[in-house]
Design an enzyme around this catalytic site. Structure first.
Site, PDB file in Angstrom:
ATOM      1  N   ARG A   1       0.858  -1.184   0.000  1.00 16.57           N
ATOM      2  CA  ARG A   1       0.000   0.000   0.000  1.00 16.57           C
ATOM      3  C   ARG A   1       0.893   1.232   0.000  1.00 16.57           C
ATOM      4  O   ARG A   1       1.856   1.295   0.767  1.00 16.57           O
ATOM      5  CB  ARG A   1      -0.881  -0.026   1.262  1.00 16.57           C
TER       6      ARG A   1
ATOM      7  N   ARG B   1       0.316   9.351   9.695  1.00 15.03           N
ATOM      8  CA  ARG B   1      -1.067   8.892   9.908  1.00 15.03           C
ATOM      9  C   ARG B   1      -1.343   8.714  11.397  1.00 15.03           C
ATOM     10  O   ARG B   1      -2.419   9.035  11.898  1.00 15.03           O
ATOM     11  CB  ARG B   1      -1.307   7.577   9.152  1.00 15.03           C
TER      12      ARG B   1
HETATM   13  P1  ADP Z   1      -5.806   3.674   7.979  1.00 16.91           P
HETATM   14  O1  ADP Z   1      -6.871   3.866   9.014  1.00 16.91           O
HETATM   15  O2  ADP Z   1      -5.000   2.437   8.208  1.00 16.91           O
HETATM   16  O3  ADP Z   1      -4.947   4.896   7.749  1.00 16.91           O
HETATM   17  P2  ADP Z   1      -7.813   3.706   5.849  1.00 16.91           P
HETATM   18  O4  ADP Z   1      -7.892   2.718   4.750  1.00 16.91           O
HETATM   19  O5  ADP Z   1      -8.954   3.808   6.799  1.00 16.91           O
HETATM   20  O6  ADP Z   1      -6.465   3.350   6.575  1.00 16.91           O
HETATM   21  O7  ADP Z   1      -7.572   5.168   5.226  1.00 16.91           O
HETATM   22  C1  ADP Z   1      -6.554   5.383   4.282  1.00 16.91           C
HETATM   23  C2  ADP Z   1      -6.517   6.862   3.858  1.00 16.91           C
HETATM   24  O8  ADP Z   1      -7.785   7.238   3.275  1.00 16.91           O
HETATM   25  C3  ADP Z   1      -6.284   7.886   4.961  1.00 16.91           C
HETATM   26  O9  ADP Z   1      -4.914   8.044   5.295  1.00 16.91           O
HETATM   27  C4  ADP Z   1      -6.885   9.146   4.312  1.00 16.91           C
HETATM   28  O10 ADP Z   1      -5.994   9.693   3.340  1.00 16.91           O
HETATM   29  C5  ADP Z   1      -8.099   8.608   3.566  1.00 16.91           C
HETATM   30  N1  ADP Z   1      -9.340   8.638   4.397  1.00 16.91           N
HETATM   31  C6  ADP Z   1     -10.067   7.561   4.806  1.00 16.91           C
HETATM   32  N2  ADP Z   1     -11.118   7.950   5.553  1.00 16.91           N
HETATM   33  C7  ADP Z   1     -11.049   9.309   5.625  1.00 16.91           C
HETATM   34  C8  ADP Z   1     -11.830  10.315   6.275  1.00 16.91           C
HETATM   35  N3  ADP Z   1     -12.900  10.016   7.025  1.00 16.91           N
HETATM   36  N4  ADP Z   1     -11.469  11.616   6.122  1.00 16.91           N
HETATM   37  C9  ADP Z   1     -10.418  11.957   5.389  1.00 16.91           C
HETATM   38  N5  ADP Z   1      -9.612  11.064   4.774  1.00 16.91           N
HETATM   39  C10 ADP Z   1      -9.917   9.756   4.882  1.00 16.91           C
END
Ligand code: ADP
Length: 210
Positions: A134, A145
């Site tokens: 990823r 993050r």
């Molecule tokens: P993780 O929680 O492991 O970082 P996710 O797959 O939930 O992985 O999210 C990956 C990315 O998607 C985040 O780092 C962000 O860039 C984007 N993202 C996901 N959900 C949101 C949200 N609610 N608001 C803003 N960005 C989001």
């Protein structure tokens, strides 16, 4: 069951979210998966958010709010609950999600928090990087993050705690143990007395800072 999953990156939201959704027969809506799928398909939205995803930054609120709104509407039409994974992630998103869900009569009953400490998160994500590739699983992006999680997502937990719907479980066990504990607790939570449900339905003050 209408459920939100709040946890640091790498805590197992995706894995546990899909297992919990399958157990209760409800859709698993993961904003990260939806966004990555747009990037893979090369849609306009995917091109717009790709850079945010790769850098571990949050994508703009209106984009994720619209995704959540569509998913909640679809769940309402299908007459099901939902597992919403990855949204809300900030107090402003929590407030927007609450308003949209309240309009639909679909406000969350439980906010499930998977507790996993920072060292374990970094270890898991680096291990995943070796197999899944990823774009956001490199050490500097993982650290960003995680910092974002502590800064903007954790305050959301307090808001759900005040509302009486926060359920925290220990995410530092085997996948099967975490699933079993989550399901056991969710089943009890679901059977909470009516008085608690009445409290959940009552209007909420805006979260601090929104
Ligand atoms: P993780 O929680 O492991 O970082 P996710 O797959 O939930 O992985 O999210 C990956 C990315 O998607 C985040 O780092 C962000 O860039 C984007 N993202 C996901 N959900 C949101 C949200 N609610 N608001 C803003 N960005 C989001």
């Amino acid at each position: 069951m209408r459920l939100l999953m709040i946890a640091p990156p790498g805590a197992g939201k995706g894995t546990q979210g899909s297992r919990i959704a399958a157990h209760f027969g409800i859709p698993h809506i993961a904003t990260g998966d939806l966004l990555r799928s747009h990037v893979l398909r090369g849609t306009d939205l995917g091109r717009a958010v790709r850079d945010c995803l790769d850098r571990g930054r949050l994508v703009p609120d209106p984009i994720v709010l619209e995704m959540a709104r569509r998913a909640l509407r679809a769940a309402k039409i299908a007459g099901t609950g939902y597992v919403l994974d990855g949204y809300p992630r900030t107090p402003a998103q929590a407030w927007a999600a609450y308003q949209v869900a309240a309009e639909l009569g679909m406000t969350a009953e439980v906010a499930l928090h998977l507790r996993v400490d920072d060292d374990e998160v970094v270890r898991r994500l680096l291990a995943r990087a070796a197999t899944e590739h990823r774009a956001d699983d490199t050490e500097p992006v993982i650290r960003r993050r995680l910092a974002l999680y502590h800064e903007v997502t954790k305050p959301v937990l307090e808001w759900y705690a005040e509302r009486g719907i926060l359920l925290a479980i220990n995410g530092m066990r085997t996948i099967d143990e975490v699933t079993a504990d989550a399901i056991k607790n969710l089943e009890t939570f679901d059977a909470m007395p009516a008085v608690t449900h009445a409290r959940i339905r009552s209007p909420l003050p805006r979260p601090c800072g929104v």
